[in-house]
Design a protein around this motif. Structure first.
Motif, PDB file in Angstrom:
ATOM      1  N   GLN A 165       0.549   4.163  -2.749  1.00 19.55           N
ATOM      2  CA  GLN A 165       0.963   5.526  -2.674  1.00 19.55           C
ATOM      3  C   GLN A 165       1.944   6.614  -2.719  1.00 19.55           C
ATOM      4  OE1 GLN A 165      -2.348   7.057  -1.869  1.00 19.55           O
ATOM      5  NE2 GLN A 165      -2.811   4.404  -0.832  1.00 19.55           N
ATOM      6  N   GLU A 166       2.839   6.149  -3.893  1.00 20.79           N
ATOM      7  CA  GLU A 166       4.223   6.701  -4.598  1.00 20.79           C
ATOM      8  C   GLU A 166       3.299   6.806  -6.224  1.00 20.79           C
ATOM      9  OE1 GLU A 166       7.491   4.915  -4.006  1.00 20.79           O
ATOM     10  OE2 GLU A 166       7.507   4.855  -1.855  1.00 20.79           O
ATOM     11  N   GLU A 209      -9.196   4.726  -3.277  1.00 24.28           N
ATOM     12  CA  GLU A 209      -9.194   3.660  -2.042  1.00 24.28           C
ATOM     13  C   GLU A 209     -10.276   2.944  -2.323  1.00 24.28           C
ATOM     14  OE1 GLU A 209      -9.029   4.611   3.054  1.00 24.28           O
ATOM     15  OE2 GLU A 209      -9.808   5.946   1.353  1.00 24.28           O
ATOM     16  N   LEU A 234       0.266  -1.179   0.245  1.00 20.38           N
ATOM     17  CA  LEU A 234      -0.054   0.146  -0.081  1.00 20.38           C
ATOM     18  C   LEU A 234       1.081   0.810  -0.066  1.00 20.38           C
ATOM     19  CD1 LEU A 234      -2.927  -1.340   2.396  1.00 20.38           C
ATOM     20  CD2 LEU A 234      -3.173  -0.990   0.048  1.00 20.38           C
ATOM     21  N   ASP A 235       1.771   0.840   0.104  1.00 18.11           N
ATOM     22  CA  ASP A 235       2.675   2.182   0.690  1.00 18.11           C
ATOM     23  C   ASP A 235       3.306   2.766  -0.511  1.00 18.11           C
ATOM     24  OD1 ASP A 235       2.382   2.489   3.326  1.00 18.11           O
ATOM     25  OD2 ASP A 235       4.597   1.485   3.983  1.00 18.11           O
ATOM     26  N   GLU A 248      -1.200   8.992  -9.295  1.00 15.73           N
ATOM     27  CA  GLU A 248      -2.209   8.443  -9.419  1.00 15.73           C
ATOM     28  C   GLU A 248      -2.739   7.659  -9.276  1.00 15.73           C
ATOM     29  OE1 GLU A 248      -6.486  10.687 -11.853  1.00 15.73           O
ATOM     30  OE2 GLU A 248      -4.224  11.082 -12.220  1.00 15.73           O
ATOM     31  N   PRO A 249      -2.588   7.765  -7.286  1.00 15.36           N
ATOM     32  CA  PRO A 249      -3.281   5.693  -6.615  1.00 15.36           C
ATOM     33  C   PRO A 249      -4.422   5.863  -7.400  1.00 15.36           C
ATOM     34  CG  PRO A 249      -1.821   7.658  -4.741  1.00 15.36           C
ATOM     35  CD  PRO A 249      -2.603   8.206  -6.650  1.00 15.36           C
TER      36      PRO A 249
END
Length: 245
Positions: free
Chosen positions: A39-40, A47, A35-36, A43-44
């Protein structure tokens, strides 16, 4: 010009392949790390799509759960390897893994090829009836009825393909084309599926080394059914939940 960003496409698609692909990276130890990493992205994915993908992977026993400490399971590792043969499709990869446990891998590889064909349907596997020819129209209906399987379109299409496939090596190309025409089958589509079938099967044969010896096997049809369920029981459960009565 910049090439299209694959992440933008991911936003509108299922996230299971993305999550599984991230787990393949050597520095990803658990779901929290994955998940980390997401987030990088510039444009993730939304959620809600990530949560849905995580729940699906957990339900399929591909990851051990849906908390940050959860990891890729032994089955998940097999599915991750198998996904290369099916363009990253997690459900098809899971179905392939189970097919080697149930020793029906050749049929499931065929089914994967069928389902992967663009706009596939029972109608797509049949040649169109001759317009204005009542006799051919009746023949077409009769052939479609003979191919129809009580378990639905998936098994109907598999039956149609296997009818073609079992004759490939027994007939010359011209004779096979004539056979398909007489039986209202679409030769070109079936031939294209056969090429993909053999490619998928060859690329997934390494799974023979990862068979689960404790899996109980049954008759051929039941083994195929169980393999399909291992890949798609989430969809089946949702459909049953939404059904009336």
């Amino acid at each position: 010009n910049l090439e299209p960003d694959p992440v933008l496409a991911i936003r509108k698609e299922r996230t299971e392949p993305l999550i599984l692909d991230i787990f393949k990276k050597p520095d990803i130890q658990n779901l929290g790390d994955a998940l980390d990493y997401v987030q990088e992205f510039i444009e993730p994915p939304p959620e809600n799509l990530l949560k849905s993908g995580i729940k699906t992977l957990a339900a399929m026993k591909i990851i051990s759960g849906d908390t940050e400490e959860d990891v890729l399971t032994e089955r998940g590792q097999k599915v991750a390897l198998a996904s290369k043969a099916v363009s990253g499709d997690v459900q098809m990869a899971s179905m392939l893994v189970s097919s080697f446990d149930y020793r029906c891998d050749y049929e499931i590889a065929a089914l994967v090829a069928i389902l992967s064909y663009k706009d596939i349907s029972v109608k797509r596997l049949m040649r169109p009836p001759i317009k204005g020819d009542k006799r051919d129209g009746e023949k077409h209906k009769a052939k479609k009825k003979s191919f129809t399987h009580e378990m639905g379109d998936i098994f109907t299409m598999l039956k149609m393909y296997m009818t073609y496939y079992q004759r490939v090596k027994k007939m010359t190309r011209n004779v096979l084309m004539e056979y398909c025409y007489d039986n209202c089958l679409e030769y070109k589509v079936l031939s294209s599926i056969r090429r993909d079938h053999l490619k998928i099967w060859r690329e997934s044969r390494f799974l023979e080394d990862y068979r689960d010896p404790d899996v109980r096997r049954f008759d051929r049809f039941t083994n195929i059914l169980f393999s399909i369920i291992h890949g798609y029981y989430i969809n089946i459960a949702k459909k049953m939940k939404g059904a009336k009565g």
